[in-house]
Design an enzyme around this catalytic site. Structure first.
Site, mmCIF file in Angstrom:
data_model
loop_
_atom_site.group_PDB
_atom_site.id
_atom_site.type_symbol
_atom_site.label_atom_id
_atom_site.label_comp_id
_atom_site.label_asym_id
_atom_site.label_seq_id
_atom_site.Cartn_x
_atom_site.Cartn_y
_atom_site.Cartn_z
ATOM 1 N N TYR A 135 3.416 2.925 16.842
ATOM 2 C CA TYR A 135 4.800 3.366 16.995
ATOM 3 C C TYR A 135 5.679 2.225 17.480
ATOM 4 C CZ TYR A 135 3.684 8.239 16.164
ATOM 5 O OH TYR A 135 3.307 9.412 15.575
ATOM 6 N N HIS A 177 -7.219 9.611 5.581
ATOM 7 C CA HIS A 177 -6.810 9.998 6.928
ATOM 8 C C HIS A 177 -7.879 10.874 7.559
ATOM 9 C CE1 HIS A 177 -2.217 9.244 7.154
ATOM 10 N NE2 HIS A 177 -2.786 8.389 6.327
ATOM 11 N N GLU A 227 1.259 5.633 0.674
ATOM 12 C CA GLU A 227 0.711 6.852 1.269
ATOM 13 C C GLU A 227 1.072 8.063 0.420
ATOM 14 O OE1 GLU A 227 0.562 7.561 5.596
ATOM 15 O OE2 GLU A 227 1.858 9.297 5.173
ATOM 16 N N THR A 251 -2.941 11.736 3.430
ATOM 17 C CA THR A 251 -2.704 12.302 4.749
ATOM 18 C C THR A 251 -3.457 13.611 4.998
ATOM 19 O OG1 THR A 251 -0.808 13.640 4.078
ATOM 20 C CG2 THR A 251 -0.383 11.355 4.685
ATOM 21 N N PHE A 257 12.682 14.425 10.466
ATOM 22 C CA PHE A 257 11.410 13.805 10.813
ATOM 23 C C PHE A 257 11.607 12.664 11.801
ATOM 24 C CE2 PHE A 257 7.557 11.205 9.528
ATOM 25 C CZ PHE A 257 6.674 12.004 10.237
ATOM 26 N N ASP A 269 3.053 2.759 24.220
ATOM 27 C CA ASP A 269 2.560 2.716 22.839
ATOM 28 C C ASP A 269 1.823 1.412 22.547
ATOM 29 O OD1 ASP A 269 3.591 5.258 21.833
ATOM 30 O OD2 ASP A 269 5.563 4.365 22.091
ATOM 31 N N HIS A 276 3.739 -1.079 3.802
ATOM 32 C CA HIS A 276 3.124 0.223 3.524
ATOM 33 C C HIS A 276 4.248 1.233 3.273
ATOM 34 C CE1 HIS A 276 -0.049 3.276 3.713
ATOM 35 N NE2 HIS A 276 0.768 4.011 4.447
ATOM 36 N N SER A 298 0.863 -1.175 0.000
ATOM 37 C CA SER A 298 0.000 0.000 0.000
ATOM 38 C C SER A 298 0.899 1.224 0.000
ATOM 39 C CB SER A 298 -0.943 0.001 1.216
ATOM 40 O OG SER A 298 -0.223 -0.173 2.429
ATOM 41 N N ARG A 315 -5.230 10.605 16.077
ATOM 42 C CA ARG A 315 -5.451 11.803 16.896
ATOM 43 C C ARG A 315 -5.062 13.034 16.103
ATOM 44 N NH1 ARG A 315 -1.321 13.461 21.485
ATOM 45 N NH2 ARG A 315 -0.330 14.233 19.565
ATOM 46 N N GLY A 316 -3.906 12.951 15.466
ATOM 47 C CA GLY A 316 -3.424 14.061 14.646
ATOM 48 C C GLY A 316 -2.390 14.900 15.372
ATOM 49 N N ASP A 317 -1.544 15.562 14.587
ATOM 50 C CA ASP A 317 -0.522 16.448 15.153
ATOM 51 C C ASP A 317 -1.128 17.811 15.438
ATOM 52 O OD1 ASP A 317 1.489 14.516 14.875
ATOM 53 O OD2 ASP A 317 1.802 15.091 12.773
ATOM 54 N N ALA A 326 4.923 9.338 24.826
ATOM 55 C CA ALA A 326 4.659 8.131 25.608
ATOM 56 C C ALA A 326 5.246 8.246 27.010
ATOM 57 C CB ALA A 326 5.234 6.910 24.898
ATOM 58 N N GLN A 349 4.765 3.703 12.208
ATOM 59 C CA GLN A 349 5.682 4.758 11.804
ATOM 60 C C GLN A 349 6.900 4.084 11.168
ATOM 61 O OE1 GLN A 349 6.626 7.573 10.537
ATOM 62 N NE2 GLN A 349 5.575 8.658 12.192
#
Length: 288
Positions: free
Chosen positions: A139, A69, A9, A40, A210, A152, A259, A7, A99-101, A146, A170
């Site tokens: 994660y 997303h 992204e 995303t 990142f 996690d 992915h 898959s 949840r999102g950043d 965390a 991730q």
């Protein structure tokens, strides 16, 4: 070697140039017959409308199964579920619930007073509808938020208990990182599929930044390799080799699905797929 499911992204375009890049990427990777593709959101939900438009276009014009997303940052429950209804109306059957950043400079995530408290509540609301396949994030290395090493895994267990069907990790650089995480998840009673996330490194400086933001450790041999690459062509060869080796080890260790985070640049991902024996099946003819 068994051919794994794959898959990809993508992220939504912000201008005309970005639109062409997205469609070039879709066109290049669609023949690999991905199980799904995901699109995303930006931090703080900043690309909600663009994400919805990209999801709708890829689903209808490219004929790919799209996992849209969805985050709950800075939105009421009603606003979030209105987006969900829009996806349903467009024929989308899969959602990556996150949840999102938080927005940059906000100092961290704060739930909207009338919104979802986090990803678990969002998953529960989606599961109650009963018409979406729900994928979530995971994660394999300790998330910066965390509280402890197993936090996690415990949080992922709550997501599956809330109704998630599978999780996408991730990115990481060593297969053993994924295997340790997978084993911990099994020990915790998680039975749903956990899909390893792969980042073929197109831009070393950006990937390193990142990785620091999301808690991904970088092996010294990887850092040294990119730091000493003489030009972009050499860096691309290194990136392809490292990603292919990682995928080989994951498949040998039982991973049945990979992915890829494409960053809307398909060449490295396509090269890695080819090296794994994942070859095009057909050409994509209808694009925007």
């Amino acid at each position: 070697m068994t051919r794994p499911a794959v898959s990809f992204e993508f992220f939504p375009p912000k201008n005309i140039e970005g639109s062409f890049r997205l469609w070039d990427t879709v066109q290049a990777l669609a023949p690999m017959e991905p199980e799904f593709v995901s699109v995303t959101y930006g931090a703080g939900g900043t690309t909600r409308k663009l994400t919805h438009e990209a999801v709708d276009a890829i689903h209808k014009k490219a004929g790919l199964r799209v996992a849209a997303h969805l985050t709950c940052v800075e939105a009421t429950r009603a606003e979030t579920m209105e987006i969900v209804q829009g996806y349903a109306d467009a024929g989308v059957e899969e959602i990556v619930a996150l949840r999102g950043d938080p927005p940059k400079g906000s100092g961290g995530f704060r739930a909207h007073p009338d919104g979802f408290a986090g990803s678990v509540e969002l998953i529960e609301a989606l599961a109650a509808r009963g018409n979406f396949r729900i994928r979530v994030g995971a994660y394999p290395e300790r998330h910066p938020d965390a509280a402890h090493e197993l936090a996690d895994v415990e949080h992922l267990k709550r997501k599956f208990d809330a109704g998630a069907h599978s999780a996408i990790t991730q990115f990481f650089f060593e297969a053993d990182t994924f295997f340790r995480f997978r084993d911990a998840c099994v020990k915790a009673g998680i039975e749903g599929a956990i899909i390893p996330g792969i980042l073929p490194i197109e831009n070393w400086k950006g990937a390193r930044k990142f990785a620091g933001m999301c808690g991904t450790s970088i092996p010294q041999v990887v850092a040294d390799g990119f730091d000493h690459a003489r030009d972009q062509a050499e860096a691309d060869l290194l990136a392809t080799a490292l990603a292919t080796e990682l995928c080989d080890k994951l498949i040998a260790g039982g991973a049945e699905h990979l992915h890829f985070y494409t960053l809307n640049k398909p060449d490295l991902t396509r090269d890695v797929c080819h090296a794994l024996g994942i070859t095009p099946k057909a050409a994509l003819s209808e694009v925007a």
